[in-house]
Design an enzyme around this catalytic site. Structure first.
Site, PDB file in Angstrom:
ATOM      1  N   CYS A   1       0.732  -1.097  -0.081  1.00  0.00           N
ATOM      2  CA  CYS A   1      -0.024   0.025  -0.056  1.00  0.00           C
ATOM      3  C   CYS A   1       0.912   1.176  -0.061  1.00  0.00           C
ATOM      4  CB  CYS A   1      -0.954  -0.142   1.133  1.00  0.00           C
ATOM      5  SG  CYS A   1      -2.573   1.082   0.826  1.00  0.00           S
TER       6      CYS A   1
ATOM      7  N   HIS B   1      -3.438  -5.091   1.262  1.00  0.00           N
ATOM      8  CA  HIS B   1      -2.940  -4.588   2.465  1.00  0.00           C
ATOM      9  C   HIS B   1      -3.224  -5.372   3.715  1.00  0.00           C
ATOM     10  CE1 HIS B   1      -6.357  -1.702   4.340  1.00  0.00           C
ATOM     11  NE2 HIS B   1      -6.759  -3.230   4.298  1.00  0.00           N
TER      12      HIS B   1
END
Lengths: 246, 455
Positions: free
Chosen positions: A93, A192
């Site tokens: 991310c 993520h």
């Protein structure tokens, strides 16, 4: 056999379960009798490029990420050298975005990145969030990689190859069907949190990449992944749209 | 004007029907009335002597209910959304009921501005700002910013803030009247933390804060090594904390005196809830003896560490919705007990948060050491919970994945143990409560009415 794992900025880049990945890598190595040494790497730490087999870089809240990114930028040349020498890397991310060439904010400012991945990121309006599944052919597994994404930025590849192709979800930018980026043994991705928890095939792939530099091709003994793969299959099926987006 | 009268009548009619049908109705009447008159709350709030808003991440419901109980015991008629229906529709539903002198309103921290833009508060209590469902509330810094903007709508309010939470105290910077509550160092305070932190950045220098000690999460005694920013002095401070199996004892020291408090509620998080509610009551001038009396008998609401009795069994049902809540619940409820059966029911519907990554940020170590039978993982994300526990070090043979709620609870009740603990996310709470009652379990909490209470 010993694996040296460097965890970059664990106190700043720790958004939402990212640290689970470090735990998973440690356990899966230890269950096979491979020792693991985890070293936190933080602000101002000087580092030898050859010291680590595997580096992990998570995402963070804006403020924390700002603090870490200034330092990461200074460590950029070292990081690139390490990857050139075969160190494996997983960036998630915000960490993935920081390793691209630049990030263009909503107001048009350009923030330089480390430039490890030939990719750039632009701020977007609506956050791209939800369950995501991608196909990563080089894992040699029929099982997809599944996870959750939640990002405002849109990343576009400028020559970097993607980690995988989106089955459902948004991926790099919600437009071109690519997800993540690869360079040598480095992986950047928007999946993520504890990405590796439901993707033991990706965790083992990373471990093999990491061990290769010191030990060559390593055969990892099989583990009982029934729970992980059953959960992978159940979550994959539950969010599979009636008609796939791609 | 006609619109508002229509909205109020329609809302009350729906509330009446919900009561007749015995169907929840903690939000629907307000939801419909707000559709008819979006400014409804502005009209309904006029005429109250005191309006108190309670917001923050954890502890809102318990703080709200305790404060309402104290004020009622002090002889005031109190209107409150006592069942945690804290979105604007729930707040409006509470206000549609019978009127009172004081309104104690629990308000969701993410939609505070929707309420403060209509409701002028006399006091805003902020319990804490902890990492919560990221997909709903985003990052804590952004959430704090949104709360700051929401407070601008109610500039006359006194703020009652958690001194031990640097994100919360930063909201008091430059504000008119601010009172702080906090907890002094305890035998359980830690110099370092295993927990994943947010809210540890100085709001002025934007560099990391340092801590003399942590209570849990980022709550503790912090200071900035670069500027003068530090934990403010707490006007309402808990000291001499003793956590015992039968309850918790501490002294609440305030300007002008000290209260010796005893509560049957377990856990350090409930000490904060009591400090917030009792501090607010002291600020309002409530007799100290009344506060001591109510705190001594007050039990939290449904699903807030609610105890059930079934034959010789003792079952605790607890809502967990974020890593701090889960970690603290385990620290409180899973330590020092006899052999316990555990059930963790994790869902990922909108009200739970779609993203269950947070499970990996919780400190699950108390579960490793607890004397226990197999841990049952249930709910839509039963597998995610089980994987997380596996990598934390629980043997796979000690884990059972049973997604279906009814099947999972029957498996739990089949364990030959007297203690059982059910931890579940928001949308599982009512489901498991109902399943327990269907199986003949008796709750220690008298079932509240589905309508906002007035007494």
């Amino acid at each position: 056999m010993k694996l040296h794992l460097g965890h970059l900025y664990p106190e700043f880049l720790n958004l939402y379960g990212d640290r689970g990945n470090v735990l998973i890598l440690c356990r899966r190595a230890q269950w096979r009798g491979i020792q693991v040494e985890v070293t936190p790497i933080s602000l101002g730490d000087k580092l030898a490029p050859g010291a680590y087999d595997l580096l992990f870089l998570g995402g963070g809240p804006d403020q924390e990420q700002g603090i870490a990114s200034a330092d990461l930028f200074a460590k950029g040349p070292w990081l690139k050298e390490a990857v050139e020498e075969g160190t494996a890397l997983l960036a998630i991310c915000g960490g993935y975005q920081l390793l691209g060439e630049y990030y263009r904010t909503a107001s048009g400012d350009t923030l330089p990145g480390v430039g490890l991945f030939a990719a750039y990121t632009e701020a977007g309006n609506k956050r791209l969030k939800g369950n995501i599944a991608i196909q990563v052919p080089e894992l040699g597994s029929e099982h997809p990689i599944i996870g959750f994404e939640n990002h405002g930025g849109r990343t576009f590849l400028k020559g970097a190859r993607p980690l995988g192709q989106v089955i459902y979800g948004d991926g790099n930018n919600g437009a071109d069907g690519t997800e993540g980026a690869r360079y040598r043994n480095a992986i950047g991705t928007y999946l993520h949190g504890p990405l590796l928890s439901k993707n033991p095939h990706l965790a083992d792939y990373l471990l093999r990449l990491a061990l290769r530099r010191r030990y060559g091709e390593v055969e990892l003994s099989p583990l009982d992944d029934t729970l992980e793969m059953a959960t992978n299959a159940a979550v994959y099926k539950r969010f599979l749209p009636a008609r796939g987006k791609w | 004007m006609f619109r508002r009268i229509l909205a109020i009548l329609a809302g009350r009619l729906v509330a009446f029907l919900c009561r007749c049908l015995k169907k929840g109705g903690t939000s629907l009447p307000g939801f419909l009335a707000l559709k008819l008159d979006p400014d409804l709350m502005k009209g309904l709030i006029a005429g109250y002597r005191q309006v108190i808003i309670v917001t923050g991440t954890n502890g809102k419901t318990t703080t709200t209910n305790l404060l309402a109980s104290i004020l009622r015991a002090a002889g005031l008629s109190v209107v409150t959304n006592s069942e945690g229906a804290n979105m604007p529709a729930g707040v409006a539903t509470a206000l549609l009921g019978q009127r009172g002198e004081v309104a104690v309103l629990e308000v969701d921290e993410g939609t505070l501005a929707l309420v403060t833009s209509q409701v002028q508060a006399d006091i805003v209590v902020i319990t804490n700002l902890l990492r919560d469902q990221l997909d709903r509330y985003h990052e804590l810094q952004q959430l704090a910013g949104a709360i700051q903007k929401a407070l601008v709508h109610t500039p006359e309010a006194a703020l009652v803030l958690n001194a031990d939470d640097s994100l919360v105290t930063s909201l008091g910077d430059g504000w008119g009247i601010v009172r702080y509550f906090g907890l002094a160092r305890t035998p359980w305070s830690q110099e370092s933390t295993r927990e994943v932190l947010e809210g540890h950045i100085c709001p002025h220098c934007h560099q990391p804060l340092e801590f003399n000690f942590y209570h849990y999460s980022h709550l503790g005694d912090y200071f900035c090594p670069r500027c003068s920013y530090r934990r403010p002095r707490a006007e309402y401070e808990g000291r001499g904390l003793q956590l015992k199996p039968g309850g918790t004892h501490f002294n609440l020291v305030y300007p002008g005196g000290a209260l010796v408090l005893h509560t049957p509620m377990p856990g350090i998080y409930n000490v904060y809830n009591i400090l917030a509610a009792a501090g607010t009551a002291l600020y309002l001038g409530v007799e100290p003896a009344t506060i001591v009396r109510v705190v001594a008998s007050f039990l939290p609401g449904q699903g807030r560490a609610e105890t059930f009795y079934l034959r010789d069994r003792h079952i605790t049902l607890m809502l967990v919705k974020n890593p701090t809540g889960l970690g603290v619940a385990l620290r409180t409820l899973a330590t020092g007990r006899q052999k316990t059966a555990f059930l963790l029911a994790i869902n990922d519907l909108a009200a739970d948060g779609r993203d269950v990554s947070w499970l990996w940020d919780a400190d699950l170590t108390p579960l490793l050491a607890a004397p226990r039978s197999p841990i049952i993982c249930a709910g839509l994300r039963a597998g995610d919970m089980a994987i997380c526990l596996k990598y934390q070090g629980i043997k796979e043979a000690d884990l059972e994945v049973i997604p279906d709620p009814a099947a999972s609870i029957d498996r739990l009740l089949a364990e030959p143990v007297q203690e059982a603990l059910i931890l579940c996310t928001y949308t599982n709470l009512a489901v498991y409560r109902r399943l327990l009652l269907q199986r003949g379990a008796r709750s220690e909490v008298t079932s509240g009415t589905s309508l906002p209470g007035v007494s």
